[in-house]
Design a protein around this motif. Structure first.
Motif, short mmCIF file in Angstrom:
data_model
loop_
_atom_site.label_atom_id
_atom_site.label_comp_id
_atom_site.label_asym_id
_atom_site.label_seq_id
_atom_site.Cartn_x
_atom_site.Cartn_y
_atom_site.Cartn_z
N LEU A 212 17.08 15.41 30.65
CA LEU A 212 16.18 14.34 30.26
C LEU A 212 14.73 14.75 29.98
O LEU A 212 13.99 13.93 29.61
N SER A 213 14.13 15.92 30.14
CA SER A 213 12.75 15.98 30.49
C SER A 213 11.64 16.96 30.34
O SER A 213 11.72 17.95 29.87
N ALA A 214 10.56 16.87 30.94
CA ALA A 214 9.46 17.80 30.79
C ALA A 214 8.73 18.06 32.07
O ALA A 214 7.84 18.86 32.11
N GLN A 215 9.06 17.35 33.13
CA GLN A 215 8.40 17.54 34.41
C GLN A 215 9.48 17.80 35.45
O GLN A 215 10.47 17.12 35.48
N THR A 216 9.32 18.81 36.31
CA THR A 216 10.39 19.16 37.24
C THR A 216 9.89 19.17 38.68
O THR A 216 8.75 19.52 38.95
N PHE A 217 10.78 18.79 39.60
CA PHE A 217 10.48 18.94 41.02
C PHE A 217 11.78 18.83 41.80
O PHE A 217 12.75 18.25 41.35
N GLY A 218 11.78 19.42 43.00
CA GLY A 218 12.90 19.28 43.90
C GLY A 218 12.50 18.30 44.98
O GLY A 218 11.36 18.31 45.44
N ALA A 219 13.40 17.45 45.40
CA ALA A 219 13.03 16.37 46.32
C ALA A 219 13.56 16.59 47.73
O ALA A 219 12.84 16.40 48.71
N VAL A 220 14.81 16.97 47.85
CA VAL A 220 15.47 17.02 49.15
C VAL A 220 15.61 18.47 49.60
O VAL A 220 16.02 19.34 48.83
N ARG A 221 15.28 18.73 50.85
CA ARG A 221 15.41 20.09 51.38
C ARG A 221 15.77 20.04 52.86
O ARG A 221 15.42 19.10 53.58
N PRO A 222 16.47 21.07 53.34
CA PRO A 222 16.73 21.17 54.78
C PRO A 222 15.45 21.54 55.51
O PRO A 222 14.56 22.20 54.96
N GLN A 223 15.33 21.14 56.76
CA GLN A 223 14.14 21.43 57.55
C GLN A 223 14.08 22.89 58.00
O GLN A 223 12.99 23.41 58.28
N LEU A 224 15.23 23.57 58.07
CA LEU A 224 15.30 24.96 58.51
C LEU A 224 15.81 25.85 57.39
O LEU A 224 16.40 25.36 56.42
N THR A 225 15.60 27.15 57.52
CA THR A 225 16.08 28.10 56.52
C THR A 225 17.40 28.73 56.92
O THR A 225 18.02 29.43 56.11
N ARG A 226 17.84 28.52 58.14
CA ARG A 226 19.14 29.00 58.61
C ARG A 226 19.56 28.14 59.79
O ARG A 226 18.73 27.52 60.44
N ILE A 227 20.86 28.11 60.04
CA ILE A 227 21.40 27.29 61.11
C ILE A 227 22.13 28.20 62.10
O ILE A 227 22.89 29.08 61.70
N VAL A 228 21.89 27.98 63.39
CA VAL A 228 22.63 28.68 64.44
C VAL A 228 23.41 27.63 65.21
O VAL A 228 22.82 26.70 65.79
N ALA A 229 24.73 27.76 65.21
CA ALA A 229 25.60 26.78 65.87
C ALA A 229 26.35 27.47 67.01
O ALA A 229 26.93 28.55 66.82
N TYR A 230 26.33 26.86 68.17
CA TYR A 230 27.01 27.39 69.35
C TYR A 230 28.29 26.59 69.60
O TYR A 230 28.26 25.36 69.61
N ALA A 231 29.37 27.31 69.83
CA ALA A 231 30.65 26.66 70.06
C ALA A 231 30.62 25.77 71.30
O ALA A 231 31.37 24.79 71.40
N ALA A 232 29.75 26.10 72.25
CA ALA A 232 29.68 25.32 73.48
C ALA A 232 29.02 23.96 73.28
O ALA A 232 29.16 23.06 74.12
N ASP A 233 28.30 23.79 72.18
CA ASP A 233 27.61 22.52 71.93
C ASP A 233 28.57 21.50 71.31
O ASP A 233 29.46 21.86 70.51
N LYS A 234 28.35 20.25 71.65
CA LYS A 234 29.20 19.19 71.09
C LYS A 234 29.06 19.13 69.58
O LYS A 234 30.06 18.95 68.87
N GLU A 235 27.84 19.28 69.09
CA GLU A 235 27.59 19.32 67.66
C GLU A 235 26.23 19.96 67.42
O GLU A 235 25.40 20.07 68.33
N THR A 236 26.00 20.39 66.19
CA THR A 236 24.72 20.95 65.78
C THR A 236 24.13 20.07 64.70
O THR A 236 24.73 19.93 63.62
#
Length: 241
Positions: A16-40
């Motif tokens: 469509l256009s001539a002006q560009t931007f990104g709107a949505v982004r994750p708060q972190l640059t990587r995720i560390v998930a532990y199996a012992a946690d109920k959820e991450t």
């Protein structure tokens, strides 16, 4: 909603256009998930004024999306302008390696709103964020992950006229390089092109040496990226190529 459909919607907006931007982004640059946690939780922020859809999915390092030992919800989510959303990652503990980390890719694809009739000259790009998810089994001490890079063992291998640096990783952690450079004399450091390939736990990985360094005594400079996206201590070692 199928990802192919969302991609088509994103492409339509892109044209469509001539002006560009990104709107949505994750708060972190990587995720560390532990199996012992109920959820991450994985927090996502919409920095625009518009409401966006996002679609999220997981892959292993080979690009496979099927039969992964992780559950990510919701697969599609709406986030209003200037609001935050939250994805939830659940590890299936019995289905992951118990003596080492596992790594997966998380993709977050934003789906912009359709342009209004009076916005024909506006381009809104549909940006895809891709970040690593490090999964740690119960009993694996995450506090030692940043020190794993110090345990790397380096060797020189020659194969068919090519020279390789082989990194042997004796630890249970993946090592994501921050720096991986060669330096000869007073010249500036040269980053090895394949530095994005991680030495896997209890395994080895080879890195091709540029031809200009063959036969020289060089300094290998390297560091890792820690759990928070920062750089670990920079290490140096002398190598004869």
């Amino acid at each position: 909603m199928k990802r192919i459909t969302l991609a088509a919607l994103a492409l339509g907006t892109l044209l469509l256009s001539a002006q560009t931007f990104g709107a949505v982004r994750p708060q972190l640059t990587r995720i560390v998930a532990y199996a012992a946690d109920k959820e991450t939780p994985i927090e996502v922020i919409n920095e625009s004024q518009e409401t966006y859809l996002i679609q999220s999915w997981l892959e292993d390092l080979k690009g496979n999306e099927n039969n992964l030992p992780l559950v990510l919800t919701p697969p599609v989510m709406k986030i209003a302008g200037k609001q935050e959303g939250k994805l939830r990652l659940v590890v299936l503990p019995a289905e992951i390696p118990q003596d080492r980390e596992s790594v997966y890719w998380l993709s977050i694809q934003e789906i912009p709103p359709k342009a209004k009739d009076n916005e024909n000259n506006k381009l809104v790009l549909a940006i895809r964020s891709r970040l690593k998810v490090f999964v740690r089994p119960e009993g694996l001490d995450g506090s030692k992950a940043a020190d794993a890079v110090k345990s790397l063992q380096w060797d020189v291998e020659r194969d068919g006229g090519e020279v390789w640096l082989k990194a042997t990783n004796p630890t249970p952690y993946y090592i994501s390089f921050g720096k991986l450079e060669l330096k000869a004399g007073g010249a500036n450091g040269t980053t090895l092109e394949s530095k994005t390939v991680m030495p896997a736990p209890m395994s080895s990985q080879r890195y091709a040496v540029p031809k200009s360094f063959k036969g020289k005594s060089v300094t290998l400079t390297y560091s890792a990226v820690n759990d928070y996206g920062g750089e670990t201590e920079v290490l140096n070692t002398g190598v004869r190529l």
